[in-house]
Write a protein that holds these residues in place. Sequence first.
Motif, PDB file in Angstrom:
ATOM      1  N   ILE A  90     -15.492 -36.657  10.837  1.00  0.00           N
ATOM      2  CA  ILE A  90     -14.821 -35.654   9.567  1.00  0.00           C
ATOM      3  C   ILE A  90     -15.262 -34.406   9.940  1.00  0.00           C
ATOM      4  O   ILE A  90     -14.756 -33.442   9.713  1.00  0.00           O
ATOM      5  CB  ILE A  90     -15.523 -36.298   8.402  1.00  0.00           C
ATOM      6  CG1 ILE A  90     -14.927 -37.510   7.953  1.00  0.00           C
ATOM      7  CG2 ILE A  90     -15.154 -35.034   7.314  1.00  0.00           C
ATOM      8  CD1 ILE A  90     -15.454 -38.151   6.461  1.00  0.00           C
TER       9      ILE A  90
ATOM     10  N   ASP B  68     -12.802 -32.339  12.351  1.00  0.00           N
ATOM     11  CA  ASP B  68     -11.498 -32.179  11.449  1.00  0.00           C
ATOM     12  C   ASP B  68     -11.891 -31.025  10.570  1.00  0.00           C
ATOM     13  O   ASP B  68     -11.160 -30.070  10.315  1.00  0.00           O
ATOM     14  CB  ASP B  68     -10.960 -33.467  10.666  1.00  0.00           C
ATOM     15  CG  ASP B  68      -9.592 -33.161  10.239  1.00  0.00           C
ATOM     16  OD1 ASP B  68      -8.983 -32.258  10.934  1.00  0.00           O
ATOM     17  OD2 ASP B  68      -9.378 -33.859   9.261  1.00  0.00           O
TER      18      ASP B  68
ATOM     19  N   THR C  18     -12.363 -37.431  -3.488  1.00  0.00           N
ATOM     20  CA  THR C  18     -11.282 -37.190  -2.562  1.00  0.00           C
ATOM     21  C   THR C  18     -11.291 -36.006  -1.811  1.00  0.00           C
ATOM     22  O   THR C  18     -11.514 -34.898  -2.615  1.00  0.00           O
ATOM     23  CB  THR C  18      -9.853 -37.345  -3.154  1.00  0.00           C
ATOM     24  OG1 THR C  18      -9.962 -38.805  -3.816  1.00  0.00           O
ATOM     25  CG2 THR C  18      -8.656 -37.430  -2.238  1.00  0.00           C
TER      26      THR C  18
ATOM     27  N   CYS D  20      -4.486 -36.622  10.740  1.00  0.00           N
ATOM     28  CA  CYS D  20      -5.973 -37.204  11.208  1.00  0.00           C
ATOM     29  C   CYS D  20      -5.612 -38.792  11.565  1.00  0.00           C
ATOM     30  O   CYS D  20      -6.666 -39.280  12.125  1.00  0.00           O
ATOM     31  CB  CYS D  20      -6.628 -37.333   9.802  1.00  0.00           C
ATOM     32  SG  CYS D  20      -5.803 -38.234   8.506  1.00  0.00           S
ATOM     33  N   ARG D  21      -4.526 -39.179  11.772  1.00  0.00           N
ATOM     34  CA  ARG D  21      -4.252 -40.668  12.161  1.00  0.00           C
ATOM     35  C   ARG D  21      -3.836 -40.299  13.618  1.00  0.00           C
ATOM     36  O   ARG D  21      -3.415 -41.393  14.175  1.00  0.00           O
ATOM     37  CB  ARG D  21      -3.240 -41.171  11.409  1.00  0.00           C
ATOM     38  CG  ARG D  21      -3.659 -41.341   9.912  1.00  0.00           C
ATOM     39  CD  ARG D  21      -2.285 -41.407   9.117  1.00  0.00           C
ATOM     40  NE  ARG D  21      -1.272 -40.498   8.998  1.00  0.00           N
ATOM     41  CZ  ARG D  21      -0.289 -40.619   8.358  1.00  0.00           C
ATOM     42  NH1 ARG D  21       0.150 -41.915   7.947  1.00  0.00           N
ATOM     43  NH2 ARG D  21       0.740 -39.628   8.612  1.00  0.00           N
TER      44      ARG D  21
ATOM     45  N   ASN E 189      -4.609 -33.106   5.777  1.00  0.00           N
ATOM     46  CA  ASN E 189      -5.261 -34.320   5.820  1.00  0.00           C
ATOM     47  C   ASN E 189      -6.035 -34.654   4.535  1.00  0.00           C
ATOM     48  O   ASN E 189      -6.651 -33.925   4.024  1.00  0.00           O
ATOM     49  CB  ASN E 189      -6.220 -34.460   7.125  1.00  0.00           C
ATOM     50  CG  ASN E 189      -5.474 -34.309   8.620  1.00  0.00           C
ATOM     51  OD1 ASN E 189      -4.611 -34.779   8.550  1.00  0.00           O
ATOM     52  ND2 ASN E 189      -6.269 -33.715   9.297  1.00  0.00           N
ATOM     53  N   GLU E 190      -5.988 -36.125   4.303  1.00  0.00           N
ATOM     54  CA  GLU E 190      -6.600 -36.645   3.069  1.00  0.00           C
ATOM     55  C   GLU E 190      -7.675 -37.671   3.363  1.00  0.00           C
ATOM     56  O   GLU E 190      -7.457 -38.591   4.178  1.00  0.00           O
ATOM     57  CB  GLU E 190      -5.474 -36.957   2.141  1.00  0.00           C
ATOM     58  CG  GLU E 190      -6.066 -37.567   0.833  1.00  0.00           C
ATOM     59  CD  GLU E 190      -5.116 -38.383  -0.007  1.00  0.00           C
ATOM     60  OE1 GLU E 190      -5.172 -38.621  -1.190  1.00  0.00           O
ATOM     61  OE2 GLU E 190      -4.056 -38.793   0.719  1.00  0.00           O
ATOM     62  N   TYR E 191      -8.728 -37.173   2.502  1.00  0.00           N
ATOM     63  CA  TYR E 191      -9.945 -38.305   2.865  1.00  0.00           C
ATOM     64  C   TYR E 191     -10.310 -39.126   1.582  1.00  0.00           C
ATOM     65  O   TYR E 191     -10.578 -38.333   0.762  1.00  0.00           O
ATOM     66  CB  TYR E 191     -11.204 -37.779   3.743  1.00  0.00           C
ATOM     67  CG  TYR E 191     -10.953 -37.314   4.911  1.00  0.00           C
ATOM     68  CD1 TYR E 191     -11.109 -38.265   5.874  1.00  0.00           C
ATOM     69  CD2 TYR E 191     -10.398 -36.078   5.610  1.00  0.00           C
ATOM     70  CE1 TYR E 191     -10.904 -37.997   7.359  1.00  0.00           C
ATOM     71  CE2 TYR E 191     -10.061 -35.572   6.832  1.00  0.00           C
ATOM     72  CZ  TYR E 191     -10.295 -36.506   7.717  1.00  0.00           C
ATOM     73  OH  TYR E 191     -10.140 -36.278   8.956  1.00  0.00           O
TER      74      TYR E 191
ATOM     75  N   LYS F 160     -10.953 -43.992   4.174  1.00  0.00           N
ATOM     76  CA  LYS F 160      -9.322 -43.931   4.965  1.00  0.00           C
ATOM     77  C   LYS F 160      -9.071 -42.229   4.963  1.00  0.00           C
ATOM     78  O   LYS F 160      -9.633 -41.337   4.038  1.00  0.00           O
ATOM     79  CB  LYS F 160      -8.482 -44.682   4.162  1.00  0.00           C
ATOM     80  CG  LYS F 160      -8.736 -46.163   4.106  1.00  0.00           C
ATOM     81  CD  LYS F 160      -7.584 -46.910   3.279  1.00  0.00           C
ATOM     82  CE  LYS F 160      -7.984 -48.316   2.933  1.00  0.00           C
ATOM     83  NZ  LYS F 160      -6.684 -49.327   2.461  1.00  0.00           N
ATOM     84  N   CYS F 161      -8.220 -42.314   5.922  1.00  0.00           N
ATOM     85  CA  CYS F 161      -7.459 -40.860   5.991  1.00  0.00           C
ATOM     86  C   CYS F 161      -5.985 -41.054   5.941  1.00  0.00           C
ATOM     87  O   CYS F 161      -5.369 -41.998   6.261  1.00  0.00           O
ATOM     88  CB  CYS F 161      -8.000 -40.044   7.207  1.00  0.00           C
ATOM     89  SG  CYS F 161      -7.239 -40.584   8.935  1.00  0.00           S
ATOM     90  N   ARG F 162      -5.421 -40.014   5.552  1.00  0.00           N
ATOM     91  CA  ARG F 162      -3.915 -40.006   5.442  1.00  0.00           C
ATOM     92  C   ARG F 162      -3.363 -38.565   5.717  1.00  0.00           C
ATOM     93  O   ARG F 162      -4.125 -37.696   5.393  1.00  0.00           O
ATOM     94  CB  ARG F 162      -3.334 -40.462   4.131  1.00  0.00           C
ATOM     95  CG  ARG F 162      -1.737 -40.524   4.058  1.00  0.00           C
ATOM     96  CD  ARG F 162      -1.453 -41.576   2.861  1.00  0.00           C
ATOM     97  NE  ARG F 162      -2.387 -41.470   1.777  1.00  0.00           N
ATOM     98  CZ  ARG F 162      -2.696 -41.998   0.638  1.00  0.00           C
ATOM     99  NH1 ARG F 162      -1.968 -43.390   0.694  1.00  0.00           N
ATOM    100  NH2 ARG F 162      -3.089 -41.850  -0.349  1.00  0.00           N
TER     101      ARG F 162
END
Length: 289
Positions: free
Chosen positions: A63, A66, A122, A133-134, A150-152, A160-162
């Motif tokens: 993390i 990023d 979040t 992030c993927r 990027n979402e954590y 998870k990340c998206r």
Amino acid sequence: MRMYSSISKQRGVTLVELMIALALGLMIASAIVKILVSNSVTDKLNKAVASAQENGRFIISRIRQDVLMTGFYDPLDPNLSRLVDIAEEGVFIRNHAVAIPNDFANRPALGSIQGADGANDTLVIAKQGLRDCRGYKLGYLAEQEFFVVNEYFVDDGKLKCRGFDGRVLRGQKVAVGNNGDAAFTLVDDVLSFQVMYGITIPNNTDGVTRPVQYIDASDLEDALDNNAFVVAIRIAIVVKGEGDGFVDQPAKFTLLNEDTITAPDKGLYKAFETTITLRNAKNFAKGSA
């Protein structure tokens, strides 16, 4: 001359001696079993500690790499995709480096959120990047960089990340590839994921851009509306070690500004915390002073 043969008398083992021998044998066997059980328990605990340390350090490092680039945007980068007005996009990213709900027209619910009553937070960040992030390019060429969001978040005990194309979120282009469709699991067995945001004093005139206050996501909108800048992010996470390692009592943790939480079982849990300075946001805040 008379010859005599001597006959030696043989004694048998008495019942008392037999009972003593059995008792000593049982004591030795019991001691050996205890040692084996203790070694097994210690081994399981060591494995749990090692896995918790490995997972915790991995996710903090992952993390950090990023988040460190939050707010980064270089309009002079020759690899930056120029499908949109990059001057306007640069301003948008700097003003929404930490995204909050309603920042994006095509996904208004997407944003950094404070979990209610100690629930998981979040985190959503924006920056210029080569991949999300993927590791997805989202339709861009191999060398092209673009507006990455990027979402954590935690779902079912998994962090998870998206990733998203910010231009799609803003309605500037059509989605290509896995634009936010799938969330990748970064680490399992997460008990808690908490985030706080270090902000500067609005309109400071001395050029100081260090955090003067840390707030949670519920206060972000008001702070940003008052021209504050997020220049640091604190992240705290509790992960559970793998295997059957147990401690005597369920562990307790106090993360950031949250109330103390108690682990749901006697498994091996470990907390990790880091503060990440947002260099790009600090430079922007200093230039805006």
